[in-house]
Write an enzyme that holds these catalytic residues in place. Structure first.
Site, short mmCIF file in Angstrom:
data_model
loop_
_atom_site.label_atom_id
_atom_site.label_comp_id
_atom_site.label_asym_id
_atom_site.label_seq_id
_atom_site.Cartn_x
_atom_site.Cartn_y
_atom_site.Cartn_z
N PRO A 170 75.02 17.50 -7.20
CA PRO A 170 74.02 17.43 -8.31
C PRO A 170 72.60 17.26 -8.04
O PRO A 170 72.61 16.41 -6.88
CB PRO A 170 74.56 16.32 -9.08
CG PRO A 170 75.91 16.03 -8.64
CD PRO A 170 76.24 16.58 -7.42
N VAL A 171 71.73 17.96 -8.39
CA VAL A 171 70.23 17.61 -8.09
C VAL A 171 69.79 16.40 -8.47
O VAL A 171 70.00 16.19 -9.73
CB VAL A 171 69.49 18.99 -8.23
CG1 VAL A 171 68.04 18.99 -7.93
CG2 VAL A 171 70.15 20.16 -7.44
N GLY A 231 70.39 11.36 -6.94
CA GLY A 231 70.57 10.04 -6.09
C GLY A 231 71.72 10.20 -5.03
O GLY A 231 72.01 9.29 -4.32
N LEU A 232 72.18 11.50 -4.89
CA LEU A 232 73.29 11.79 -3.89
C LEU A 232 72.70 12.65 -2.68
O LEU A 232 73.68 13.01 -1.93
CB LEU A 232 74.28 12.68 -4.80
CG LEU A 232 74.87 12.05 -5.85
CD1 LEU A 232 76.00 12.82 -6.48
CD2 LEU A 232 75.61 10.42 -5.37
N GLY A 233 71.67 12.71 -2.54
CA GLY A 233 70.74 13.42 -1.26
C GLY A 233 71.05 14.70 -1.14
O GLY A 233 71.33 15.40 -0.11
N SER A 234 71.02 15.56 -2.47
CA SER A 234 71.32 16.65 -2.28
C SER A 234 70.25 17.36 -1.45
O SER A 234 70.33 18.43 -0.62
CB SER A 234 71.26 17.58 -3.76
OG SER A 234 70.16 18.17 -3.97
N ALA A 289 68.50 16.48 1.29
CA ALA A 289 68.52 16.17 2.31
C ALA A 289 69.60 17.11 2.92
O ALA A 289 69.77 17.78 4.08
CB ALA A 289 68.99 14.73 2.84
N ASP A 349 68.83 9.50 4.25
CA ASP A 349 69.40 10.54 3.53
C ASP A 349 70.07 11.69 4.73
O ASP A 349 71.01 11.94 4.77
CB ASP A 349 68.83 11.20 2.44
CG ASP A 349 68.92 10.37 1.22
OD1 ASP A 349 69.29 9.25 0.96
OD2 ASP A 349 68.41 11.08 0.17
O1 PMV Z 1 67.64 10.39 -2.22
P1 PMV Z 1 67.85 9.07 -3.28
O2 PMV Z 1 67.34 9.02 -4.58
O3 PMV Z 1 69.14 8.97 -3.15
O4 PMV Z 1 67.07 7.89 -2.48
C1 PMV Z 1 66.90 7.70 -1.11
C2 PMV Z 1 67.14 5.96 -0.90
C3 PMV Z 1 65.58 5.46 -0.86
O5 PMV Z 1 65.83 4.08 -0.11
C4 PMV Z 1 65.13 4.94 -2.44
C5 PMV Z 1 64.48 6.14 -0.38
C6 PMV Z 1 64.44 6.27 1.14
O6 PMV Z 1 63.84 7.11 1.59
O7 PMV Z 1 65.40 5.54 1.74
#
Ligand code: PMV
Length: 329
Positions: free
Chosen positions: A109-110, A113-116, A118, A160
């Site tokens: 999922p975009v 918070g699951l690092g899509s 990256a 990520d």
């Molecule tokens: O990509 P996200 O939304 O899961 O967030 C990454 C984690 C953070 O610590 C919030 C940002 C980072 O660069 O580490």
């Protein structure tokens, strides 16, 4: 050079330490069994053409970086830019300036918070390296994807792309890189998606603002985050699931204190806990996106039902030992 090459990379969850990891604190992260795929082919026009099936956008970048949309208008640029950057970095490692056509497709999922983003960058960097038959290692792929993350938000910790590249269960610290952790127990993790999209950079900015205004207070919160990671590593290694859950709950409370949780996330967290989760917290940047919950043995179904009843989309994941890998055609 090959005529085609395909690579994949996993999504991630942050068990402990998101946001604190931006400020040089450690985090514990786990690659999970959802993957992004990238297929690379040479492109005669000399451009870098990117087609994202999951986002339904495509466009091309000229050698000087100008974007020309094919599908999805000019707005697509922001989404495709990280992929372009990862590819450019690999091409420059090879001293190449050739055109590449990339097709990306993702199960992740975009903006949840699951690092899509990256995972897509890591898979793209690996697919292009393999296409060019370059002798690059995982560290090169990580660095290319980290460069790409800078297009997503200004100050990425690198957590990520590191998880997507190296896979497994890891402690990550900015500047130090990764250390592998061996959990004594299986870690089935339930993910509850609020379906609320958010922008990681905005949440990172929000924390930097709270930190600027209340440095004394926030530095103690961050120190607690570090202690959670230290104790978290110990209890994961000894297989104490109850303690893992407790620490997830404490970590969530610290994230609430920093202002990155909200009602949507809290509703899913409390639904999961009420249904028997050993621990539940938001994962990633917060503001929307996903929560994670640790089920007791045999207790996953109840928790998933509770998350769905509370308005979330629930699914269960487990660790992926595989980080980035080249796929057979
Ligand atoms: O990509 P996200 O939304 O899961 O967030 C990454 C984690 C953070 O610590 C919030 C940002 C980072 O660069 O580490």
């Amino acid at each position: 050079m090959k005529s085609v090459s395909r690579a994949s990379a996993p999504a991630k969850i942050i068990l402990f330490g998101e946001h604190f990891v931006v400020y040089d604190k450690p985090a514990i992260v786990m690659a999970i069994n959802l993957r992004a795929y990238a297929t690379a082919r040479p492109e005669r026009s000399g451009k870098i053409v990117v087609e994202s099936k999951s986002m339904n956008i495509s466009g091309s970048f000229t050698p000087d970086g100008a974007y020309q949309p094919i599908l999805g208008g000019l707005d697509g640029k922001e989404r495709l830019l990280p992929i372009y950057m990862a590819v450019r970095k690999i091409l420059s490692l090879a001293g190449e300036n050739m055109g590449v056509r990339l097709e990306v497709d993702s199960q992740i999922p975009v903006a949840a918070g699951l690092g899509s983003s990256a995972a897509v960058s890591v898979a793209s960097a690996a697919a292009v390296s393999s296409l060019l038959e370059l002798n690059v290692d995982e560290d090169d792929i990580f660095r290319a994807a980290l460069e790409a993350e800078r297009m997503v938000h200004e100050n990425p910790s690198g957590v990520d792309p590191a998880t997507s590249t190296y896979g497994g269960l890891l402690i990550y610290r900015r500047g130090e890189g990764i250390r592998r952790l061996n959990a004594k127990v299986d870690l089935p993790i339930i993910i509850g998606d609020t379906r609320v999209k958010r922008v990681t950079g905005e949440m990172v900015l929000r924390v930097s603002e709270v930190r600027r205004r209340y440095p004394e207070v926030v530095s103690r919160i961050m120190d607690s985050g570090e202690a959670i990671v230290k104790t978290g590593a110990e209890v994961l290694q000894s297989g104490d699931l109850k303690a893992v859950g407790d620490l997830m709950n404490i970590n969530h409370a610290l994230l609430c204190a920093l202002g990155v949780s909200n009602e949507d996330l809290d509703r899913l967290v409390y639904a999961a806990r009420k249904a028997g989760a050993l621990g539940a917290k938001l994962t990633g940047a917060g503001g929307g996106g996903c929560v994670i919950a640790l089920p007791p043995p045999g207790g996953a179904d109840r928790i998933m039902e509770a998350i769905e009843r509370a308005g979330g989309k629930a699914f269960i994941t487990c660790m992926s030992r595989d980080g980035v890998k080249i796929e057979k055609q």
